[in-house]
Motif scaffolding. Structure first.
Motif, PDB file in Angstrom:
ATOM      1  N   TRP A   1       0.874  -1.170   0.000  1.00  0.00           N
ATOM      2  CA  TRP A   1       0.000   0.000   0.000  1.00  0.00           C
ATOM      3  C   TRP A   1       0.907   1.215   0.000  1.00  0.00           C
ATOM      4  O   TRP A   1       1.868   1.285   0.752  1.00  0.00           O
ATOM      5  CB  TRP A   1      -0.877   0.041   1.238  1.00  0.00           C
ATOM      6  CG  TRP A   1      -1.943  -1.007   1.310  1.00  0.00           C
ATOM      7  CD1 TRP A   1      -2.154  -2.051   0.457  1.00  0.00           C
ATOM      8  CD2 TRP A   1      -2.955  -1.116   2.317  1.00  0.00           C
ATOM      9  NE1 TRP A   1      -3.225  -2.789   0.863  1.00  0.00           N
ATOM     10  CE2 TRP A   1      -3.746  -2.241   2.011  1.00  0.00           C
ATOM     11  CE3 TRP A   1      -3.276  -0.375   3.436  1.00  0.00           C
ATOM     12  CZ2 TRP A   1      -4.826  -2.635   2.784  1.00  0.00           C
ATOM     13  CZ3 TRP A   1      -4.342  -0.769   4.208  1.00  0.00           C
ATOM     14  CH2 TRP A   1      -5.121  -1.881   3.878  1.00  0.00           C
ATOM     15  N   ASP A   2       0.596   2.217  -0.829  1.00  0.00           N
ATOM     16  CA  ASP A   2       1.383   3.442  -0.822  1.00  0.00           C
ATOM     17  C   ASP A   2       1.174   4.206   0.476  1.00  0.00           C
ATOM     18  O   ASP A   2       2.077   4.855   0.980  1.00  0.00           O
ATOM     19  CB  ASP A   2       1.007   4.337  -2.002  1.00  0.00           C
ATOM     20  CG  ASP A   2       1.521   3.775  -3.321  1.00  0.00           C
ATOM     21  OD1 ASP A   2       2.452   2.951  -3.297  1.00  0.00           O
ATOM     22  OD2 ASP A   2       0.979   4.154  -4.365  1.00  0.00           O
ATOM     23  N   GLU A   3      -0.028   4.147   1.009  1.00  0.00           N
ATOM     24  CA  GLU A   3      -0.384   4.846   2.240  1.00  0.00           C
ATOM     25  C   GLU A   3      -1.417   4.018   2.971  1.00  0.00           C
ATOM     26  O   GLU A   3      -1.993   3.080   2.414  1.00  0.00           O
ATOM     27  CB  GLU A   3      -0.976   6.222   1.920  1.00  0.00           C
ATOM     28  CG  GLU A   3      -0.026   7.145   1.185  1.00  0.00           C
ATOM     29  CD  GLU A   3      -0.677   8.468   0.809  1.00  0.00           C
ATOM     30  OE1 GLU A   3      -1.796   8.753   1.269  1.00  0.00           O
ATOM     31  OE2 GLU A   3      -0.061   9.215   0.056  1.00  0.00           O
ATOM     32  N   LEU A   4      -1.692   4.368   4.213  1.00  0.00           N
ATOM     33  CA  LEU A   4      -2.738   3.687   4.971  1.00  0.00           C
ATOM     34  C   LEU A   4      -4.109   4.052   4.435  1.00  0.00           C
ATOM     35  O   LEU A   4      -4.979   3.203   4.289  1.00  0.00           O
ATOM     36  CB  LEU A   4      -2.647   4.068   6.452  1.00  0.00           C
ATOM     37  CG  LEU A   4      -3.749   3.510   7.348  1.00  0.00           C
ATOM     38  CD1 LEU A   4      -3.688   1.994   7.393  1.00  0.00           C
ATOM     39  CD2 LEU A   4      -3.657   4.096   8.739  1.00  0.00           C
ATOM     40  N   GLU A   5      -4.285   5.321   4.113  1.00  0.00           N
ATOM     41  CA  GLU A   5      -5.593   5.791   3.663  1.00  0.00           C
ATOM     42  C   GLU A   5      -5.589   6.063   2.165  1.00  0.00           C
ATOM     43  O   GLU A   5      -4.597   6.495   1.609  1.00  0.00           O
ATOM     44  CB  GLU A   5      -5.981   7.067   4.411  1.00  0.00           C
ATOM     45  CG  GLU A   5      -6.179   6.827   5.895  1.00  0.00           C
ATOM     46  CD  GLU A   5      -6.638   8.072   6.601  1.00  0.00           C
ATOM     47  OE1 GLU A   5      -7.866   8.254   6.703  1.00  0.00           O
ATOM     48  OE2 GLU A   5      -5.777   8.848   7.022  1.00  0.00           O
ATOM     49  N   ARG A   6      -6.747   5.846   1.542  1.00  0.00           N
ATOM     50  CA  ARG A   6      -6.851   6.074   0.100  1.00  0.00           C
ATOM     51  C   ARG A   6      -7.107   7.552  -0.181  1.00  0.00           C
ATOM     52  O   ARG A   6      -7.741   8.245   0.596  1.00  0.00           O
ATOM     53  CB  ARG A   6      -7.956   5.214  -0.502  1.00  0.00           C
ATOM     54  CG  ARG A   6      -9.364   5.602  -0.069  1.00  0.00           C
ATOM     55  CD  ARG A   6     -10.414   4.747  -0.771  1.00  0.00           C
ATOM     56  NE  ARG A   6     -11.708   4.978  -0.187  1.00  0.00           N
ATOM     57  CZ  ARG A   6     -12.287   4.200   0.708  1.00  0.00           C
ATOM     58  NH1 ARG A   6     -11.682   3.109   1.116  1.00  0.00           N
ATOM     59  NH2 ARG A   6     -13.462   4.499   1.202  1.00  0.00           N
ATOM     60  N   GLN A   7      -6.583   7.999  -1.296  1.00  0.00           N
ATOM     61  CA  GLN A   7      -6.840   9.351  -1.776  1.00  0.00           C
ATOM     62  C   GLN A   7      -7.820   9.297  -2.934  1.00  0.00           C
ATOM     63  O   GLN A   7      -8.762  10.031  -3.001  1.00  0.00           O
ATOM     64  CB  GLN A   7      -5.539  10.012  -2.250  1.00  0.00           C
ATOM     65  CG  GLN A   7      -4.462  10.059  -1.179  1.00  0.00           C
ATOM     66  CD  GLN A   7      -4.871  10.891   0.021  1.00  0.00           C
ATOM     67  OE1 GLN A   7      -5.521  11.908  -0.116  1.00  0.00           O
ATOM     68  NE2 GLN A   7      -4.501  10.446   1.202  1.00  0.00           N
ATOM     69  N   GLU A   8      -7.533   8.397  -3.884  1.00  0.00           N
ATOM     70  CA  GLU A   8      -8.389   8.173  -5.043  1.00  0.00           C
ATOM     71  C   GLU A   8      -8.500   6.671  -5.245  1.00  0.00           C
ATOM     72  O   GLU A   8      -8.070   5.903  -4.407  1.00  0.00           O
ATOM     73  CB  GLU A   8      -7.782   8.839  -6.282  1.00  0.00           C
ATOM     74  CG  GLU A   8      -7.726  10.350  -6.163  1.00  0.00           C
ATOM     75  CD  GLU A   8      -7.096  10.985  -7.386  1.00  0.00           C
ATOM     76  OE1 GLU A   8      -7.051  10.347  -8.436  1.00  0.00           O
ATOM     77  OE2 GLU A   8      -6.652  12.124  -7.264  1.00  0.00           O
ATOM     78  N   ALA A   9      -9.014   6.232  -6.342  1.00  0.00           N
ATOM     79  CA  ALA A   9      -9.206   4.806  -6.598  1.00  0.00           C
ATOM     80  C   ALA A   9      -7.867   4.080  -6.720  1.00  0.00           C
ATOM     81  O   ALA A   9      -7.186   4.217  -7.725  1.00  0.00           O
ATOM     82  CB  ALA A   9     -10.023   4.601  -7.859  1.00  0.00           C
ATOM     83  N   PRO A  10      -7.451   3.313  -5.716  1.00  0.00           N
ATOM     84  CA  PRO A  10      -6.161   2.647  -5.747  1.00  0.00           C
ATOM     85  C   PRO A  10      -6.207   1.218  -6.261  1.00  0.00           C
ATOM     86  O   PRO A  10      -5.194   0.581  -6.352  1.00  0.00           O
ATOM     87  CB  PRO A  10      -5.777   2.624  -4.269  1.00  0.00           C
ATOM     88  CG  PRO A  10      -7.090   2.430  -3.588  1.00  0.00           C
ATOM     89  CD  PRO A  10      -8.092   3.225  -4.417  1.00  0.00           C
ATOM     90  N   ALA A  11      -7.370   0.678  -6.559  1.00  0.00           N
ATOM     91  CA  ALA A  11      -7.500  -0.747  -6.841  1.00  0.00           C
ATOM     92  C   ALA A  11      -6.583  -1.213  -7.967  1.00  0.00           C
ATOM     93  O   ALA A  11      -5.986  -2.272  -7.888  1.00  0.00           O
ATOM     94  CB  ALA A  11      -8.947  -1.077  -7.170  1.00  0.00           C
ATOM     95  N   ALA A  12      -6.456  -0.441  -9.029  1.00  0.00           N
ATOM     96  CA  ALA A  12      -5.612  -0.848 -10.151  1.00  0.00           C
ATOM     97  C   ALA A  12      -4.150  -0.933  -9.723  1.00  0.00           C
ATOM     98  O   ALA A  12      -3.436  -1.852 -10.112  1.00  0.00           O
ATOM     99  CB  ALA A  12      -5.769   0.127 -11.306  1.00  0.00           C
ATOM    100  N   ASP A  13      -3.689   0.007  -8.895  1.00  0.00           N
ATOM    101  CA  ASP A  13      -2.315   0.009  -8.440  1.00  0.00           C
ATOM    102  C   ASP A  13      -2.043  -1.186  -7.540  1.00  0.00           C
ATOM    103  O   ASP A  13      -1.031  -1.856  -7.667  1.00  0.00           O
ATOM    104  CB  ASP A  13      -2.005   1.310  -7.699  1.00  0.00           C
ATOM    105  CG  ASP A  13      -0.528   1.444  -7.374  1.00  0.00           C
ATOM    106  OD1 ASP A  13       0.293   1.168  -8.276  1.00  0.00           O
ATOM    107  OD2 ASP A  13      -0.201   1.798  -6.238  1.00  0.00           O
ATOM    108  N   VAL A  14      -2.952  -1.465  -6.610  1.00  0.00           N
ATOM    109  CA  VAL A  14      -2.786  -2.606  -5.713  1.00  0.00           C
ATOM    110  C   VAL A  14      -2.778  -3.895  -6.516  1.00  0.00           C
ATOM    111  O   VAL A  14      -1.963  -4.782  -6.278  1.00  0.00           O
ATOM    112  CB  VAL A  14      -3.896  -2.627  -4.635  1.00  0.00           C
ATOM    113  CG1 VAL A  14      -3.839  -3.918  -3.846  1.00  0.00           C
ATOM    114  CG2 VAL A  14      -3.752  -1.432  -3.712  1.00  0.00           C
TER     115      VAL A  14
END
Length: 168
Positions: free
Chosen positions: A54-67
């Motif tokens: 995870w880049d961070e604990l909390e999401r900023q925008e839609a992270p699903a593709a990155d994960v």
């Protein structure tokens, strides 16, 4: 705990309330997640639904593709490349070996002690030099790399921190 959110509400010793909701970077498995409250801190152990960083604990925008991209980079069998003796190390197995040694920092300390104890002389030298000369920010087992790297000049602070040198 929910699949995408964690809500924390605590009453502090002075009677004040601490409330915080975390919109998590990616989904977790609430049934496998846990928490531990000590005198000084609250530790959350979140079980990821998908493998990967995870880049961070909390999401900023839609992270699903990155994960998903990062989880595809792992080999899928728990084997990740390691500098330890030039071989692949099954870190999931190493973690299981150290499970009886406590939780959190104690388990991590035990794992490092086991790696150090079972290592050859070059690996031990690499671990000591990299950790001491980097100000505690690097722990490497690859003597070929550590022997030629000047960590004292190239100290990089962790994200959100600054390096302060005593001689400045």
């Amino acid at each position: 705990m929910k699949e995408s959110d964690v809500f924390v509400e605590m009453t502090m010793p002075d009677g004040s309330k601490f409330t915080r909701q975390f919109a998590l970077w990616s989904k977790i498995i609430p049934e496998k997640s846990s928490h531990k409250l000590t005198k000084y801190k609250l530790m959350l152990n979140l079980a990821k639904a998908l493998p990967g960083d995870w880049d961070e604990l909390e999401r900023q925008e839609a992270p699903a593709a990155d994960v998903q991209r990062r989880s595809n980079e792992a080999s899928g069998d728990g084997q990740l490349p390691s500098a330890y003796s030039g071989k692949k190390v099954d870190w999931s197995q190493a973690a299981k070996d150290g499970e009886g040694d406590g939780e959190g920092d104690a388990a991590l300390q035990s794992l490092f002690q086991k790696i150090y104890k079972d290592a050859d002389e070059d690996t031990r030298r690499a671990m000591v030099k990299s950790f001491q000369t980097s100000g505690g920010t690097v722990l490497s087992t690859n003597w070929d790399e550590v022997g030629r790297t000047d960590y004292e000049r190239n100290i990089e602070a962790p994200q959100g921190q600054e390096v302060h040198r005593w001689d400045e």
